[in-house]
Design a protein around this motif. Structure first.
Motif, mmCIF file in Angstrom:
data_model
loop_
_atom_site.group_PDB
_atom_site.id
_atom_site.type_symbol
_atom_site.label_atom_id
_atom_site.label_comp_id
_atom_site.label_asym_id
_atom_site.label_seq_id
_atom_site.Cartn_x
_atom_site.Cartn_y
_atom_site.Cartn_z
ATOM 1 N N PRO A 11 -61.102 33.675 -6.406
ATOM 2 C CA PRO A 11 -60.275 34.398 -7.154
ATOM 3 C C PRO A 11 -59.026 34.545 -6.208
ATOM 4 C CG PRO A 11 -62.522 35.447 -6.768
ATOM 5 C CD PRO A 11 -62.554 34.174 -6.164
ATOM 6 N N ILE A 12 -59.232 34.549 -5.055
ATOM 7 C CA ILE A 12 -58.224 34.682 -4.147
ATOM 8 C C ILE A 12 -57.030 33.384 -4.370
ATOM 9 C CG2 ILE A 12 -57.410 34.482 -1.688
ATOM 10 C CD1 ILE A 12 -59.959 35.883 -1.023
ATOM 11 N N LEU A 13 -57.654 32.320 -4.381
ATOM 12 C CA LEU A 13 -56.662 31.109 -4.479
ATOM 13 C C LEU A 13 -55.931 31.315 -5.957
ATOM 14 C CD1 LEU A 13 -58.655 28.447 -2.687
ATOM 15 C CD2 LEU A 13 -56.571 29.407 -1.895
ATOM 16 N N VAL A 14 -56.870 31.833 -6.972
ATOM 17 C CA VAL A 14 -56.238 31.918 -8.313
ATOM 18 C C VAL A 14 -54.758 32.972 -8.129
ATOM 19 C CG1 VAL A 14 -56.463 32.735 -10.548
ATOM 20 C CG2 VAL A 14 -58.193 31.080 -9.567
ATOM 21 N N MET A 15 -55.130 34.032 -7.422
ATOM 22 C CA MET A 15 -53.861 34.728 -7.088
ATOM 23 C C MET A 15 -52.887 34.209 -6.447
ATOM 24 S SD MET A 15 -54.898 37.863 -7.963
ATOM 25 C CE MET A 15 -56.394 38.762 -8.350
ATOM 26 N N TRP A 16 -53.167 33.494 -5.608
ATOM 27 C CA TRP A 16 -52.156 32.841 -4.779
ATOM 28 C C TRP A 16 -51.398 31.479 -5.627
ATOM 29 C CZ3 TRP A 16 -54.567 31.811 0.516
ATOM 30 C CH2 TRP A 16 -54.820 32.990 1.377
ATOM 31 N N PHE A 17 -52.185 30.667 -6.204
ATOM 32 C CA PHE A 17 -51.665 29.585 -6.806
ATOM 33 C C PHE A 17 -51.329 29.691 -8.398
ATOM 34 C CE2 PHE A 17 -53.309 28.328 -2.680
ATOM 35 C CZ PHE A 17 -52.251 27.603 -2.168
ATOM 36 N N GLY A 18 -51.795 30.676 -8.939
ATOM 37 C CA GLY A 18 -51.773 30.907 -10.574
ATOM 38 C C GLY A 18 -52.762 30.503 -11.207
ATOM 39 N N PHE A 19 -52.922 30.629 -12.614
ATOM 40 C CA PHE A 19 -53.961 30.323 -13.531
ATOM 41 C C PHE A 19 -54.046 28.892 -13.541
ATOM 42 C CE2 PHE A 19 -54.992 34.404 -15.843
ATOM 43 C CZ PHE A 19 -55.345 34.867 -14.675
ATOM 44 N N ASP A 20 -53.269 27.966 -13.584
ATOM 45 C CA ASP A 20 -53.188 26.533 -13.918
ATOM 46 C C ASP A 20 -54.020 25.711 -12.976
ATOM 47 O OD1 ASP A 20 -52.843 24.258 -15.498
ATOM 48 O OD2 ASP A 20 -50.907 24.678 -15.739
ATOM 49 N N TRP A 21 -53.763 24.342 -13.044
ATOM 50 C CA TRP A 21 -54.738 23.562 -12.287
ATOM 51 C C TRP A 21 -54.524 23.691 -10.670
ATOM 52 C CZ3 TRP A 21 -52.205 20.012 -9.293
ATOM 53 C CH2 TRP A 21 -50.621 19.839 -9.576
ATOM 54 N N GLN A 22 -53.292 24.059 -10.316
ATOM 55 C CA GLN A 22 -53.067 24.130 -8.876
ATOM 56 C C GLN A 22 -53.912 24.942 -7.907
ATOM 57 O OE1 GLN A 22 -50.739 24.445 -11.138
ATOM 58 N NE2 GLN A 22 -48.691 23.597 -10.786
ATOM 59 N N SER A 23 -54.486 26.246 -8.609
ATOM 60 C CA SER A 23 -55.322 26.857 -7.754
ATOM 61 C C SER A 23 -56.828 26.123 -7.719
ATOM 62 C CB SER A 23 -55.429 28.333 -8.623
ATOM 63 O OG SER A 23 -55.903 28.232 -9.785
ATOM 64 N N LYS A 24 -57.135 25.374 -8.736
ATOM 65 C CA LYS A 24 -58.452 24.726 -8.949
ATOM 66 C C LYS A 24 -58.207 23.450 -7.981
ATOM 67 C CE LYS A 24 -58.692 27.503 -12.393
ATOM 68 N NZ LYS A 24 -57.269 27.826 -12.231
ATOM 69 N N ALA A 25 -57.174 22.932 -7.713
ATOM 70 C CA ALA A 25 -56.952 21.881 -6.686
ATOM 71 C C ALA A 25 -57.331 22.215 -5.252
ATOM 72 C CB ALA A 25 -55.761 21.010 -7.069
ATOM 73 N N ALA A 26 -56.623 23.689 -5.039
ATOM 74 C CA ALA A 26 -56.717 24.314 -3.616
ATOM 75 C C ALA A 26 -58.146 24.670 -3.504
ATOM 76 C CB ALA A 26 -55.902 25.560 -3.881
ATOM 77 N N VAL A 27 -58.820 25.196 -4.377
ATOM 78 C CA VAL A 27 -60.525 25.408 -4.323
ATOM 79 C C VAL A 27 -60.997 24.212 -3.873
ATOM 80 C CG1 VAL A 27 -62.334 26.111 -5.127
ATOM 81 C CG2 VAL A 27 -60.495 27.396 -5.942
ATOM 82 N N VAL A 28 -60.594 23.060 -4.633
ATOM 83 C CA VAL A 28 -61.419 21.825 -4.146
ATOM 84 C C VAL A 28 -60.847 21.237 -2.648
ATOM 85 C CG1 VAL A 28 -61.485 19.317 -4.988
ATOM 86 C CG2 VAL A 28 -61.551 21.191 -6.522
ATOM 87 N N VAL A 29 -59.595 21.518 -2.522
ATOM 88 C CA VAL A 29 -59.223 21.198 -0.964
ATOM 89 C C VAL A 29 -59.978 21.773 0.082
ATOM 90 C CG1 VAL A 29 -57.313 21.154 0.591
ATOM 91 C CG2 VAL A 29 -56.962 20.611 -1.586
ATOM 92 N N VAL A 30 -60.282 23.110 -0.258
ATOM 93 C CA VAL A 30 -60.993 23.666 0.663
ATOM 94 C C VAL A 30 -62.609 23.202 0.856
ATOM 95 C CG1 VAL A 30 -61.920 26.275 1.357
ATOM 96 C CG2 VAL A 30 -59.500 25.981 0.551
ATOM 97 N N MET A 31 -62.942 23.032 -0.408
ATOM 98 C CA MET A 31 -64.576 22.693 -0.432
ATOM 99 C C MET A 31 -64.920 21.322 0.218
ATOM 100 S SD MET A 31 -65.940 24.410 -3.672
ATOM 101 C CE MET A 31 -67.710 23.870 -3.415
ATOM 102 N N VAL A 32 -63.714 20.387 0.077
ATOM 103 C CA VAL A 32 -63.968 19.028 0.136
ATOM 104 C C VAL A 32 -63.714 18.785 1.759
ATOM 105 C CG1 VAL A 32 -63.978 17.980 -1.833
ATOM 106 C CG2 VAL A 32 -61.890 17.937 -0.108
ATOM 107 N N PHE A 33 -62.690 19.455 2.413
ATOM 108 C CA PHE A 33 -62.221 19.266 3.737
ATOM 109 C C PHE A 33 -63.128 19.134 4.709
ATOM 110 C CE2 PHE A 33 -60.467 21.239 7.567
ATOM 111 C CZ PHE A 33 -59.284 20.302 7.888
ATOM 112 N N PHE A 34 -64.061 20.197 4.808
ATOM 113 C CA PHE A 34 -65.066 20.214 6.115
ATOM 114 C C PHE A 34 -66.112 19.167 6.085
ATOM 115 C CE2 PHE A 34 -68.331 22.252 8.696
ATOM 116 C CZ PHE A 34 -67.410 22.295 9.979
#
Lengths: 265, 230
Positions: B85-108
């Motif tokens: 939800p936080i990343l959706v607030m930051w990056f909007g409803f479209d795919w950018q926020s989904k990509a951001a969630v993925v970045v955070v999940m795969v990074f570590f």
């Protein structure tokens, strides 16, 4: 004999060399008051039980360990400077070939690092492959070859960039005796052909006597030299020289030196 | 199914699911493009690239190793239901926020594997490099990175499944009116379970394809590793 004929400066000279490792159990005196002169073209074996500092001394020559005290020069330079000038090829007990590179690719590796031209690299790889009798195996990967062939490839790699000093740390220690005899013969031939200075660490008395012009007998705790033997054997050495009187006498003296080292314990 | 009288809401018959897939190809494709092609894959690539850069930085500096690994661990431990939800607030409803969630999940997972992989070369091999006077970068490129590849691919495989989960679940917290996560959550509400299953089938296929592609590249890159020699 060689010493009197040869007036060129020593290749390796150690004076009052000490090396102390700081370990969790306190300091370990790995090398104590080492004095040794190695001349151009010498074949020097270091022999002694585990912990006598033979490997440490070889590593110190290659600037992989740093002496605590005393002087050590290689071609008149510090070991670090000599390393930067690519003064030596080092052969370890295991071949240490990179599995993702072919045999040729492995031999080429130091040449790539040192910036040889592509054409020069190819020519050198061919030449040293031939020198260690591995022509035709260049395209194989290391894991496709036997242990003895892998070790020959690692020697070829150490020879590829024409360092004048070859340091070998129990290179055949993991191989069976038949392969080992054959490789010993080959190393002697190689030495005769290239005129390199060779430092050779071994556990084996026959190996040391068979190969060397100079045998350095060492003993542990602290690591030190107990005897230096200049071998009277001729440069040309067939395998059956090992049954000769002279050979047995030298082997006996080495054994005495090793025993003397242990009596002090 | 009919014999056991399982209601279609619990588990639609396979042929019903197949019929739905065949009948809704344009919708399924649009969802797939939105979630996988725009959300999961770019996020995966950006996350992997970032992990690679940070792994090298960590390798160069023990200070960063002590500082960045715990932070990475902390971020990885954040629950996705809080993060999305936080990343959706930051990056909007479209795919950018989904990509951001993925970045955070795969990074570590990629970072941890790569950092471990960079330590995987043997001491003797590093000593050899030293006797040849090799620089840090030469040793990195010619020895340590190749030796780290089996570790890197472990990380990438774990991350590929996480990327899919991240991209789909993040759509639960806001999305345009298409996307696989959006489809699942709305169709569940409408009891359109055949469409839910159709989307799950697409997700399973996409996940297997992604994993298979990474495995293929792995076989090609780490052909020398004992686990790959046949």
């Amino acid at each position: 004999m060689k010493d009197t004929l040869n007036s060129s400066p020593p290749v390796i000279e150690a004076r009052g060399l000490n090396l102390v490792f700081q370990t969790a159990d306190g300091p370990v005196h790995a090398l104590k008051d080492l004095n040794l002169t190695i001349n151009r073209g010498d074949f020097v074996s270091f022999i002694g039980p585990s912990g006598c500092g033979k490997t440490t001394f070889l590593r110190a020559i290659a600037a992989l360990e740093h002496p605590t005290d005393g002087t050590l020069t290689v071609n008149g330079m510090s070991p670090d400077e000599a390393r930067k000038k690519r003064a030596y090829g080092y052969v370890f007990q295991a071949a240490g070939l990179y599995p993702w590179r072919t045999i040729s690719g492995n031999i080429r590796l130091p040449l790539e690092i040192m910036g040889f031209s592509k054409a020069d690299q190819d020519a050198r790889v061919e030449r040293v492959l031939d020198l260690v009798e591995l022509s035709g195996f260049g395209k194989k990967f290391p894991w496709q070859l036997s242990g003895g062939m892998q070790q020959r490839a690692s020697i070829a790699r150490a020879l590829a960039f024409d360092a004048d000093i070859l340091l070998m740390d129990e290179p055949f220690g993991a191989l069976d005796e038949i392969v080992r005899d054959r490789l010993n013969e080959e190393v002697l031939k190689l030495w005769a052909r290239t005129g390199k200075t060779i430092g050779f660490v071994t556990h084996s008395i026959p190996e040391a006597v068979y190969l060397s012009t100079k045998i350095v007998v060492m003993s542990p705790r602290p690591g030190r030299i107990t005897d230096i033997i200049d071998s009277p054997l001729p440069k040309e050495r067939p395998l059956d020289i090992r049954d000769s009187r002279e050979f047995i006498e030298i082997a006996h003296r080495v054994r005495e030196g090793l025993r003397a080292g242990h009596l002090d314990d | 199914m009919r014999g056991l009288s399982v209601p279609p809401v619990i588990l639609p018959a396979p042929f019903a699911i197949a019929a739905t897939i065949a009948g809704s190809l344009p919708t399924l494709w649009q969802d797939f493009a939105q979630t996988i092609l725009k959300g999961a894959i770019p996020g995966f690539l950006i996350g992997a690239g970032a992990a690679f850069g940070v792994a090298i930085a960590i390798d160069r500096s023990p200070f960063l190793q002590r500082g960045l690994l715990p932070i990475g661990n902390f971020v990885a431990a954040l629950p996705i239901v809080g993060l999305a939800p936080i990343l959706v607030m930051w990056f909007g409803f479209d795919w950018q926020s989904k990509a951001a969630v993925v970045v955070v999940m795969v990074f570590f997972p990629i970072l941890v594997n790569l950092v471990a992989g960079l330590q995987a070369s043997e001491r003797m091999q590093r000593d050899l490099m030293a006797t040849w006077g090799a620089s840090y970068w030469q040793t990195l490129v010619k020895l340590r990175l190749p030796a780290a590849m089996p570790f890197l691919f472990n990380g990438l495989k774990i991350a590929s499944t996480l990327a899919l989960i991240g991209a789909i679940v993040a759509e639960f917290f806001g999305s345009p009116i298409y996307g696989m996560g959006f489809r699942i959550s709305t169709e569940v509400g409408r009891l359109g379970l055949d469409m839910v299953w159709a989307t799950i089938a697409v997700a399973a296929l996409a996940g297997s394809a992604l994993y298979g592609m990474i495995s293929l590249i792995e076989r090609w890159v780490t052909f020398w590793h004992p686990s790959q020699r046949h």
